[in-house]
Design a protein around this motif. Structure first.
Motif, PDB file in Angstrom:
ATOM      1  N   UNK A  77       0.805  -1.224   0.000  1.00 50.40           N
ATOM      2  CA  UNK A  77       0.000   0.000   0.000  1.00 50.40           C
ATOM      3  C   UNK A  77       0.837   1.274   0.000  1.00 50.40           C
ATOM      4  N   UNK A  80       1.925   1.881  -3.611  1.00 50.30           N
ATOM      5  CA  UNK A  80       0.825   2.314  -4.475  1.00 50.30           C
ATOM      6  C   UNK A  80       0.413   3.750  -4.154  1.00 50.30           C
ATOM      7  N   UNK A  81       0.382   4.062  -2.860  1.00 50.42           N
ATOM      8  CA  UNK A  81      -0.037   5.401  -2.444  1.00 50.42           C
ATOM      9  C   UNK A  81       0.908   6.462  -2.992  1.00 50.42           C
ATOM     10  N   UNK A  83       3.065   6.198  -5.388  1.00 49.99           N
ATOM     11  CA  UNK A  83       3.069   6.218  -6.858  1.00 49.99           C
ATOM     12  C   UNK A  83       1.928   7.117  -7.353  1.00 49.99           C
ATOM     13  N   UNK A  84       0.778   6.975  -6.712  1.00 49.22           N
ATOM     14  CA  UNK A  84      -0.358   7.793  -7.129  1.00 49.22           C
ATOM     15  C   UNK A  84      -0.140   9.265  -6.788  1.00 49.22           C
ATOM     16  N   UNK A  87       2.291  11.179  -9.170  1.00 51.85           N
ATOM     17  CA  UNK A  87       2.061  11.229 -10.612  1.00 51.85           C
ATOM     18  C   UNK A  87       2.189  12.662 -11.136  1.00 51.85           C
ATOM     19  N   UNK A  88       1.710  13.593 -10.329  1.00 49.17           N
ATOM     20  CA  UNK A  88       1.696  14.989 -10.770  1.00 49.17           C
ATOM     21  C   UNK A  88       3.097  15.497 -11.090  1.00 49.17           C
ATOM     22  N   UNK A  91       4.252  15.590 -14.709  1.00 55.67           N
ATOM     23  CA  UNK A  91       3.462  16.338 -15.701  1.00 55.67           C
ATOM     24  C   UNK A  91       4.148  17.671 -16.015  1.00 55.67           C
ATOM     25  N   UNK A 231      -5.577  12.641  -2.431  1.00 54.51           N
ATOM     26  CA  UNK A 231      -6.652  11.674  -2.599  1.00 54.51           C
ATOM     27  C   UNK A 231      -7.882  12.039  -1.769  1.00 54.51           C
ATOM     28  N   UNK A 235      -5.899  10.715   2.774  1.00 53.87           N
ATOM     29  CA  UNK A 235      -4.564  10.539   3.324  1.00 53.87           C
ATOM     30  C   UNK A 235      -4.081  11.870   3.876  1.00 53.87           C
TER      31      UNK A 235
END
Lengths: 316, 80
Positions: A77, A80-81, A83-84, A87-88, A91, A231, A235
């Motif tokens: 977890x 995954x957390x 990584x999410x 993501x920004x 960009x 999120x 979190x």
């Protein structure tokens, strides 16, 4: 593939007893780390601290987070957390420089409340960086819990640090090889200990870097704040950066931990990492709190710190 | 119920052995059927079912509050 949990355990620094709170039962450990009790046994044998209460092993959530983050399984977890969340950072950075509006809510909870008293929140302190704070609803004196609400407008600006001394000290810190870890906030204030362990975190890094800047003759302070868009408020991440007055007389922010984490977690984040070194970006709301200060207070006299949980949503 | 929503329901039921069925308007957040630990897993599941990335900044907890809300927010086209 069998995860080399012993190797993972030896690669991180467990939270020292003085700062450890073993609040999470083994079921949570298994869920966070995507493993079974046999693997938890291996981690315990490799040194993962625990306390047994009512026949159930309990662990410090920071230890579990760090084990997951450095497990290299791509399925825990924490992996995954993050990584999410990061993501920004890959960009186009122009998106981080535009004006954004946030629906900002903070829940203050006084667990051992001693009665009705005023609440104090270290408020968003954004005007210095071109943003604004409107529609503020501050809590009236009360007991137990309270909510602070506001609309916060953030914006970005490219203002890279200019002073060669500040850039050198920042580069030296980044090159020193400290390993980012999730660390309890009270321990982060003990930033000498954190760095002696070879670890780092946003608050500890900011406190140390601010000290080095001051030693070099600059006005600098570690400041706490909020990292937006985590999120839907599900979190909560502590955040801090260094504010320093550069040679051009402008206040710059150095978000040292985010630069480190982005480099570790997401490819193609060079532009974002550069943005962290002096510029302002629209995903951070600075507060009036200094680097290791509490964000919320209740004047009831309770010795238990107020629990502060932010829910910061992008206004669509 | 659409195939994606069956997968959503299965995900929640697997993590909540005490639940034998899910009503479309059960508050999944307040009932802790989706807790903060499972939240990110759940977002990755939704991405897999939708076949596209979800921007975490655009999420609102109310989008996850009930099965009906999840269907409306993430599977509107399938539901129509």
């Amino acid at each position: 593939m069998d995860t080399p949990w012993e190797k993972v355990a030896h690669s991180i620094e467990f939270v020292p007893v003085k700062y450890s709170s073993k609040s999470q039962p083994e079921s949570v450990a298994q869920e966070m780390l995507r493993c079974g009790s046999a693997e938890i046994d291996r981690l315990v044998a490799a040194g993962l601290p625990y306390e047994e209460r009512s026949g159930i092993r309990h662990f410090d959530p920071n230890d579990l987070y760090n084990l997951g983050m450095y497990s290299n399984t791509a399925k825990t977890q924490p992996e995954l957390t993050f990584r999410m969340l990061f993501r920004f950072a890959g960009r186009p950075v122009d998106d981080l420089l535009r004006t954004r509006i946030w629906d900002f809510q903070v829940r203050l909870e006084c667990a051992d409340c001693a009665g009705e008293a005023p609440w104090r929140l270290e408020e968003p302190d954004i005007a210095r960086f071109g943003g604004s704070l409107t529609d503020v609803t501050a809590p009236a004196p009360g007991s137990g819990s309270a909510t602070y609400k506001a609309t916060v407008t953030t914006t970005g600006a490219r203002t890279p640090v200019l002073a060669p001394v500040l850039r050198r000290l920042t580069s030296e810190y980044l090159a020193a090889g400290y390993r980012w870890q999730m660390i309890p906030v009270p321990m982060q204030a003990d930033y000498a200990l954190v760095h002696e362990l070879g670890a780092t975190s946003c608050i500890a890094a900011s406190l140390l870097l601010a000290e080095r800047f001051r030693d070099a003759g600059y006005r600098a302070e570690a400041k706490r704040g909020w990292f937006c868009g985590v999120v839907g408020g599900a979190l909560d991440l502590p955040h801090a950066c260094v504010e320093v007055e550069d040679d051009d007389g402008r206040l710059k922010t150095i978000d040292i931990a985010k630069a480190q984490l982005a480099a570790r977690l997401s490819a193609g984040t060079g532009d974002f990492q550069e943005l962290c070194l002096g510029s302002i970006y629209n995903k951070v709301i600075p507060s009036t709190a200094s680097g290791n200060a509490a964000l919320g207070h209740h004047d009831c006299g309770s010795q238990t710190p107020v629990h502060v949980r932010a829910d910061i949503r992008s206004v669509r | 119920m659409s195939e994606p929503m069956k997968s959503v329901q299965q995900f929640i039921l697997e993590r909540n052995p005490g639940l034998d069925r899910l009503d479309g308007d059960l508050d999944l957040i307040d009932s802790r059927a989706i807790n903060s630990l499972a939240f990110v897993d759940f977002i990755f599941l939704l991405e897999e079912l939708m076949g596209e990335a979800i921007d975490p900044e655009e999420l609102d907890l109310d989008d996850f509050r009930t099965l009906n809300a999840i269907e409306a927010r993430f599977f509107k086209q399938e539901a129509a």
